[in-house]
Structures are given as structure tokens and as C-alpha cells.
Design a protein around this motif. Structure first.
Motif, short mmCIF file in Angstrom:
data_model
loop_
_atom_site.label_atom_id
_atom_site.label_comp_id
_atom_site.label_asym_id
_atom_site.label_seq_id
_atom_site.Cartn_x
_atom_site.Cartn_y
_atom_site.Cartn_z
N GLU A 261 5.00 10.27 10.53
CA GLU A 261 5.49 8.91 10.43
C GLU A 261 6.72 8.88 9.54
OE1 GLU A 261 2.51 6.68 12.66
OE2 GLU A 261 4.40 6.08 11.74
N PRO A 262 7.70 8.00 9.82
CA PRO A 262 8.89 7.90 8.97
C PRO A 262 8.51 7.36 7.60
CG PRO A 262 8.81 6.10 10.55
CD PRO A 262 7.72 7.06 10.94
N SER A 263 9.19 7.85 6.55
CA SER A 263 8.94 7.37 5.20
C SER A 263 10.12 6.57 4.69
CB SER A 263 8.66 8.54 4.26
OG SER A 263 9.79 9.37 4.19
N THR A 264 9.87 5.74 3.68
CA THR A 264 10.90 4.91 3.10
C THR A 264 11.08 5.29 1.65
OG1 THR A 264 10.26 3.08 4.54
CG2 THR A 264 11.59 2.53 2.60
N GLU A 265 12.34 5.58 1.26
CA GLU A 265 12.61 5.99 -0.11
C GLU A 265 13.03 4.80 -0.94
OE1 GLU A 265 15.49 9.02 -2.66
OE2 GLU A 265 15.57 8.96 -0.48
N THR B 220 3.89 4.41 2.27
CA THR B 220 4.97 5.38 2.08
C THR B 220 5.85 5.04 0.87
OG1 THR B 220 6.31 4.18 3.73
CG2 THR B 220 5.07 6.09 4.49
N GLN B 221 6.05 3.77 0.62
CA GLN B 221 6.84 3.38 -0.56
C GLN B 221 6.13 3.80 -1.84
OE1 GLN B 221 7.87 -0.79 -0.47
NE2 GLN B 221 8.89 -0.63 1.51
N LEU B 222 4.85 3.54 -1.91
CA LEU B 222 4.08 3.91 -3.10
C LEU B 222 3.96 5.43 -3.23
CD1 LEU B 222 1.39 1.12 -2.81
CD2 LEU B 222 2.96 1.42 -4.75
N LYS B 223 3.82 6.10 -2.12
CA LYS B 223 3.74 7.56 -2.13
C LYS B 223 5.04 8.16 -2.68
CE LYS B 223 3.01 11.57 0.90
NZ LYS B 223 2.81 12.00 2.30
N GLN B 224 6.18 7.58 -2.28
CA GLN B 224 7.46 8.06 -2.77
C GLN B 224 7.59 7.86 -4.28
OE1 GLN B 224 9.87 9.73 -1.30
NE2 GLN B 224 11.14 9.73 -3.16
N LEU B 225 7.17 6.71 -4.76
CA LEU B 225 7.20 6.44 -6.20
C LEU B 225 6.33 7.42 -6.97
CD1 LEU B 225 6.96 2.53 -6.38
CD2 LEU B 225 8.98 3.95 -6.78
N LEU B 226 5.12 7.64 -6.49
CA LEU B 226 4.20 8.55 -7.16
C LEU B 226 4.72 9.98 -7.13
CD1 LEU B 226 0.90 7.02 -5.77
CD2 LEU B 226 1.54 7.09 -8.18
N VAL C 168 -3.58 -1.25 1.26
CA VAL C 168 -3.39 0.01 0.55
C VAL C 168 -4.06 -0.12 -0.82
CG1 VAL C 168 -1.69 1.54 -0.51
CG2 VAL C 168 -1.25 0.56 1.74
N ALA C 169 -4.75 0.93 -1.24
CA ALA C 169 -5.41 0.94 -2.54
C ALA C 169 -4.92 2.14 -3.35
CB ALA C 169 -6.92 1.00 -2.38
N LEU C 170 -4.97 1.98 -4.66
CA LEU C 170 -4.53 3.03 -5.57
C LEU C 170 -5.56 3.15 -6.69
CD1 LEU C 170 -2.19 4.95 -6.41
CD2 LEU C 170 -1.18 3.01 -7.63
N GLU C 171 -6.00 4.38 -6.95
CA GLU C 171 -7.03 4.60 -7.96
C GLU C 171 -6.57 5.58 -9.03
OE1 GLU C 171 -10.84 5.51 -6.55
OE2 GLU C 171 -10.91 3.86 -5.12
N TYR C 172 -6.87 5.25 -10.27
CA TYR C 172 -6.60 6.11 -11.41
C TYR C 172 -7.93 6.53 -12.02
CZ TYR C 172 -1.75 4.40 -11.36
OH TYR C 172 -0.44 4.09 -11.00
N LEU C 173 -8.17 7.84 -12.10
CA LEU C 173 -9.42 8.35 -12.67
C LEU C 173 -9.11 9.22 -13.88
CD1 LEU C 173 -9.88 8.37 -9.29
CD2 LEU C 173 -12.17 8.84 -10.12
N ASP C 174 -9.52 8.78 -15.04
CA ASP C 174 -9.32 9.56 -16.26
C ASP C 174 -10.29 10.73 -16.26
OD1 ASP C 174 -8.35 9.84 -19.12
OD2 ASP C 174 -10.51 9.65 -19.41
N ALA C 175 -9.78 11.93 -16.46
CA ALA C 175 -10.61 13.13 -16.37
C ALA C 175 -11.70 13.16 -17.44
CB ALA C 175 -9.74 14.38 -16.48
N GLU C 176 -11.34 12.88 -18.68
CA GLU C 176 -12.30 13.01 -19.77
C GLU C 176 -13.44 12.00 -19.66
OE1 GLU C 176 -12.21 12.65 -24.65
OE2 GLU C 176 -10.57 13.66 -23.59
N ASN C 177 -13.12 10.75 -19.38
CA ASN C 177 -14.18 9.74 -19.32
C ASN C 177 -14.98 9.82 -18.03
OD1 ASN C 177 -13.65 8.76 -21.84
ND2 ASN C 177 -12.33 7.12 -21.16
N ASN C 178 -14.38 10.32 -16.95
CA ASN C 178 -15.17 10.51 -15.74
C ASN C 178 -16.09 11.72 -15.86
OD1 ASN C 178 -14.69 8.66 -13.25
ND2 ASN C 178 -12.73 8.77 -14.30
N GLU C 179 -15.70 12.68 -16.68
CA GLU C 179 -16.62 13.78 -16.98
C GLU C 179 -17.81 13.25 -17.77
OE1 GLU C 179 -18.40 17.51 -17.28
OE2 GLU C 179 -16.88 16.72 -15.92
#
Length: 222
Positions: free
Chosen positions: A34-38, A134-140, A201-212
Motif C-alpha cells: 500500500e502507498p505510504s504518506t510521509e 501510515t502517517q503514524l507509522k512514519q512518525l514512529l 487505528v490504535a496505539l499502545e505503549y507498554l512499559d517493560a519494567e511495570n509490565n514485568e
């Protein structure tokens, strides 16, 4: 994707643990044609934090009590709408998108923030849905580098128009997910159905230490 969608509806330990396990398992990458947008990202860090071993969200470490984290998000421009069973719901603008929903989750049995979920606005067409992704993927990618895992495909080859692609998402027959590694956790971007007739579209942040800590807490329960 049915299990992914469940975190948007039912919040609690089982869902948070599922995402932790799912995101830390490596899978082969499949890139979409699929085409992406920068677009260019302007770094957002409205709340200055000292050096901290936790993953950050809007410059705030994903750690500490729920009330403290919610207060910091309110200072960053979010509106707090409710708190239930260790999950706080806020609303506001994020990464250039208006009216996003933010869910802040804690480790079950402990008042420690460990998991952030952002839901972007609902879209009614595949084209708009994919543009958001694609916009969020480019930012990340600009911030964290190439995804550590990327799967972008439809279950059936006959899906070739906007209508059929959108309904493939609604029927859980499409997987569009990119997982990024950060120093102190992981970040997952994906397309998912929100209801039987809408997707986002959803975006998740998982902190490694607290999820452990969450994983160890779950093991202790067994």
C-alpha cells in the motif's frame, strides 16, 4: 484481532497481560505494498521529566500512581472523563489528531501505571483508515527506527477495493500492525474494528519494567 479489540471494550488484568505477551513474541515481517504518506513530526514533550528507567508517553514516564499520571496528562491538555477498575479514560488531541481517547491502565492490585492505549478517530473508509495508519507509522519510524515487527496483509486475496478491504477489517480478516522497540518498552500501532460497523487505528505503549511486574503478579496468582 478479536483479542486485540477486546482491550478497547473490557479493561483489566487479562487484557493487559495478553498484550504484554503478544507484543514481546517475535514474528516474521510482512510489508504491505500500500502507498505510504510521509509527514514530519514535531517532538512533543510538554512535561519535563528527569532521567527515568520507564518508557515515556508525551514526555511522562509510564510509572507512578494513576492519579499522578492523570494529573500530568491533564497538564498536557487531556480532559479526564472517568476512572473505573484501575483504568482512567481521557480525551484530547494527540499526534496531530483531534478527539482521541486515551486509556491509562495500572498493574492489577497495584496503583502503578503500566500500559497506555490511544484510540484515534473512527473512520468509515479503508482509504482514510490506512492513511491514519501510515502517517503514524512514519512518525514512529522517524522517532524509534524501523519496526521490530511488521505484519500488513489481508486474509483473502480477492480483497481489492475500498469496500471489501474495510469490511475485511470489520470481520477480523486483516492484520495491519507495526511494533517498535524503545529503550524501556514497546509500542504497537495497529488497525482494528471498534464495533461491528466501525474501525479505527490504535496505539499502545507498554512499559517493560511495570509490565514485568504485572507478569510476576499474575504468576503469583497461579
Amino acid at each position: 484481532m478479536k483479542l486485540i479489540r477486546s482491550i478497547l471494550i473490557a479493561v483489566g488484568t487479562v487484557c493487559a497481560l495478553f498484550f504484554f505477551v503478544r507484543l514481546f513474541v517475535n514474528e516474521p515481517s510482512e510489508e504491505s505494498d500500500e502507498p505510504s504518506t510521509e509527514i514530519v513530526e514535531e517532538p512533543v514533550d510538554t512535561v519535563g521529566m528527569a532521567v527515568n528507567p520507564h518508557l515515556k508517553f508525551k514526555g511522562v514516564p509510564i510509572d507512578g500512581s494513576l492519579k499522578t499520571f492523570v494529573d500530568r496528562m491533564k497538564n498536557a491538555g487531556f480532559q479526564h472523563s472517568s476512572t473505573h477498575d484501575g483504568i482512567a479514560c481521557l480525551e484530547g488531541d494527540f499526534a496531530g489528531f483531534k478527539n482521541c481517547q486515551l486509556y491509562v491502565s495500572t498493574v492489577n492490585g497495584l496503583d502503578v501505571v503500566s500500559h497506555i492505549t490511544v484510540l484515534f478517530p473512527t473512520r468509515e473508509q479503508w482509504r482514510l483508515l490506512y492513511d491514519d495508519y501510515t502517517q503514524l507509522k512514519q512518525l514512529l519510524t522517524e522517532k524509534y527506527g524501523k519496526p521490530a515487527k511488521c505484519t500488513e496483509r489481508f486474509q483473502h486475496s480477492y480483497v481489492d477495493d475500498d469496500f471489501s478491504k474495510y469490511h475485511a477489517v470489520l470481520l477480523d480478516q486483516a492484520i495491519f500492525e507495526s511494533v517498535f522497540r524503545a529503550d524501556n518498552g514497546k509500542i504497537a500501532l495497529y488497525i482494528t474494528s471498534n464495533t461491528s460497523s466501525s474501525a479505527l487505528v490504535a496505539l499502545e505503549y507498554l512499559d517493560a519494567e511495570n509490565n514485568e511486574a504485572l507478569r510476576e503478579h499474575a504468576i503469583d496468582d497461579l
